[in-house]
Design a protein around this motif. Structure first.
Motif, PDB file in Angstrom:
ATOM      1  N   LYS A 294       0.826  -1.254  -0.048  1.00 20.74           N
ATOM      2  CA  LYS A 294       0.009   0.133   0.013  1.00 20.74           C
ATOM      3  C   LYS A 294       0.909   1.009  -0.056  1.00 20.74           C
ATOM      4  N   PRO A 295       1.244   1.713  -1.182  1.00 17.52           N
ATOM      5  CA  PRO A 295       1.895   3.180  -1.125  1.00 17.52           C
ATOM      6  C   PRO A 295       1.348   4.185  -0.463  1.00 17.52           C
ATOM      7  N   LEU A 296       2.059   5.220  -0.050  1.00 17.86           N
ATOM      8  CA  LEU A 296       1.692   6.600   0.550  1.00 17.86           C
ATOM      9  C   LEU A 296       0.858   7.276  -0.589  1.00 17.86           C
ATOM     10  N   GLN A 297       0.073   8.344  -0.008  1.00 20.90           N
ATOM     11  CA  GLN A 297      -0.665   9.050  -1.006  1.00 20.90           C
ATOM     12  C   GLN A 297       0.087   9.961  -1.992  1.00 20.90           C
ATOM     13  N   ASN A 298       1.344  10.382  -1.397  1.00 18.89           N
ATOM     14  CA  ASN A 298       2.143  10.959  -2.174  1.00 18.89           C
ATOM     15  C   ASN A 298       2.610  10.295  -3.344  1.00 18.89           C
ATOM     16  N   GLU A 299       3.436   8.860  -2.928  1.00 20.10           N
ATOM     17  CA  GLU A 299       3.700   7.901  -3.912  1.00 20.10           C
ATOM     18  C   GLU A 299       2.800   7.776  -5.057  1.00 20.10           C
ATOM     19  N   ILE A 300       1.608   7.478  -4.586  1.00 21.28           N
ATOM     20  CA  ILE A 300       0.427   7.318  -5.723  1.00 21.28           C
ATOM     21  C   ILE A 300       0.393   8.469  -6.602  1.00 21.28           C
ATOM     22  N   SER A 301       0.291   9.535  -6.098  1.00 24.82           N
ATOM     23  CA  SER A 301       0.320  11.015  -6.960  1.00 24.82           C
ATOM     24  C   SER A 301       1.596  10.863  -8.000  1.00 24.82           C
ATOM     25  N   LEU A 302       2.706  10.577  -7.290  1.00 21.84           N
ATOM     26  CA  LEU A 302       4.020  10.691  -8.117  1.00 21.84           C
ATOM     27  C   LEU A 302       3.831   9.333  -9.148  1.00 21.84           C
ATOM     28  N   HIS A 303       3.290   8.362  -8.879  1.00 22.19           N
ATOM     29  CA  HIS A 303       3.157   7.365  -9.892  1.00 22.19           C
ATOM     30  C   HIS A 303       2.176   7.714 -11.118  1.00 22.19           C
ATOM     31  N   ARG A 304       1.225   8.424 -10.471  1.00 20.06           N
ATOM     32  CA  ARG A 304       0.216   8.867 -11.711  1.00 20.06           C
ATOM     33  C   ARG A 304       1.096   9.945 -12.594  1.00 20.06           C
ATOM     34  N   THR A 305       1.664  10.876 -11.986  1.00 19.28           N
ATOM     35  CA  THR A 305       2.750  11.808 -12.895  1.00 19.28           C
ATOM     36  C   THR A 305       3.512  11.052 -13.673  1.00 19.28           C
ATOM     37  N   ASP A 306       4.160  10.277 -13.255  1.00 16.92           N
ATOM     38  CA  ASP A 306       5.267   9.429 -14.017  1.00 16.92           C
ATOM     39  C   ASP A 306       4.478   8.790 -15.166  1.00 16.92           C
ATOM     40  N   ALA A 307       3.314   8.238 -14.877  1.00 15.70           N
ATOM     41  CA  ALA A 307       2.797   7.470 -16.103  1.00 15.70           C
ATOM     42  C   ALA A 307       2.466   8.549 -17.253  1.00 15.70           C
ATOM     43  N   GLU A 308       1.786   9.754 -16.805  1.00 15.29           N
ATOM     44  CA  GLU A 308       1.457  10.702 -17.869  1.00 15.29           C
ATOM     45  C   GLU A 308       2.859  11.060 -18.564  1.00 15.29           C
ATOM     46  N   GLY A 309       3.731  11.277 -17.717  1.00 16.00           N
ATOM     47  CA  GLY A 309       5.178  11.615 -18.333  1.00 16.00           C
ATOM     48  C   GLY A 309       5.936  10.755 -19.199  1.00 16.00           C
TER      49      GLY A 309
END
Length: 329
Positions: A294-309
């Motif tokens: 279970k990643p942290l909230q900030n990690e989830i947001s970072l993964h979302r940004t990395d996917a779009e990048g």
């Protein structure tokens, strides 16, 4: 010139008449006859008719003959006062031997005697009048003694023809066409979501799916695993469609090795940083899906940004490669 005169008177026993006749001058008589003959010859008008006795419905010809060919006017034909005689045909004026002939074909459907009045003809603006003509219209005699009598026949229905059903035929065709169109749009196989997305360019489809993923709000519903499944599927589907690499059926290590080999053997020039972000994103997603991480909230947001990048980086690289290939050709 002396004129003829008659005197009549009565007496008590008898009626006596005295007639006095004067002697006319022969010269004056010849002069008068000559003038009358000249007037008659100047624009003489006469009529001609086939017959004056017809049966009901029969036709006859009535002609007006004018011994002049210039400045002659035929007014409208005057029929009988009862309007029992009708005009079948008004023929064109014919010219024959210094004469003008106006011919009419007439008929009547009422028995009786009718007077066709004299017709006014204008010759050099001078009126001439033809003679009256009497027309006898007789009925057709029916011999009821020799003619056998028959019973009144019943009314027979007229047979139906194809033209009677033509409107119904075209109406049926129109109805069948409308029903066919309705059935086609209702029963036809509707494209699935995958088929719809396959028709959209890979980059546009990936961007659209990312927005739809954000709208589902899976993180707030604590559906972390489902979120990473959809996120990585968006990235893998884009890579497979954009770079023609089998990304959906490959493991994380297989996909990274394949992209590395593909990048080294081609002119894609994918930045190493982008490959590292892709590898990290897929590995973290595997931990969530298979190890229940279970990643942290900030990690989830970072993964979302990395996917779009990653998607934004790979798309321009593909476009530049196509342009270089076109220039090389």
């Amino acid at each position: 010139m002396k004129f003829l005169f008659t005197r009549t008177y009565n007496t008590k026993n008898s009626l006596r008449t005295r007639v006095g006749i004067g002697t006319a001058s022969l010269t004056s008589l010849f002069v008068l006859l000559f003038l009358l003959t000249g007037l008659m010859a100047n624009g003489q008008v006469s009529t001609k008719i086939d017959t004056t006795k017809i049966r009901i419905g029969e036709q006859f010809n009535y002609e007006i003959i004018v011994d002049q060919t210039s400045d002659v006017r035929f007014p409208k034909l005057e029929l009988d006062s009862l309007n029992r005689i009708g005009v079948v045909t008004s023929h064109k004026i014919d010219s024959l031997r210094n004469q003008l002939i106006k011919k009419y074909t007439l008929t009547s459907f009422d028995s009786g005697r009718y007077v066709l009045p004299g017709q006014e003809i204008f010759i050099k603006n001078k009126k001439y009048l033809t003679d009256d003509v009497i027309i006898d219209v007789a009925t057709v005699p029916v011999d009821t003694i020799k003619q056998p009598m028959f019973h009144i026949k019943e009314i027979e229905n007229e047979p139906y023809l194809f033209s009677d059903y033509l409107n119904y035929f075209w109406g049926l065709i129109a109805a069948l066409v409308i029903i066919g169109l309705i059935l086609y749009f209702v029963l036809r196989d509707k494209p699935t979501e995958e088929e719809i997305l396959s028709r959209i360019p890979p980059f546009d489809a990936a961007k659209l799916r990312l927005k739809e993923l954000d709208g589902k709000k899976l993180i707030s519903q604590n559906k972390i695993k489902l979120y990473y499944v959809e996120l990585t599927d968006i990235v893998r589907t884009f890579i497979e469609r954009e770079l023609n690499i089998p990304a959906l059926e490959s493991t994380t290590d297989e996909l990274i090795d394949t992209i590395g080999d593909f990048n080294a053997s081609s002119k894609l020039n994918i930045p190493l940083e982008t490959l590292e972000k892709l590898q990290k994103l897929l590995q973290e997603a595997d931990l969530v899906k298979f190890a229940k991480s279970k990643p942290l909230q900030n990690e989830i947001s970072l993964h979302r940004t990395d996917a779009e990048g990653i998607i934004d980086t790979l798309h321009p690289i593909k476009l530049e490669t196509k342009e270089e290939g076109d220039d090389g050709e």
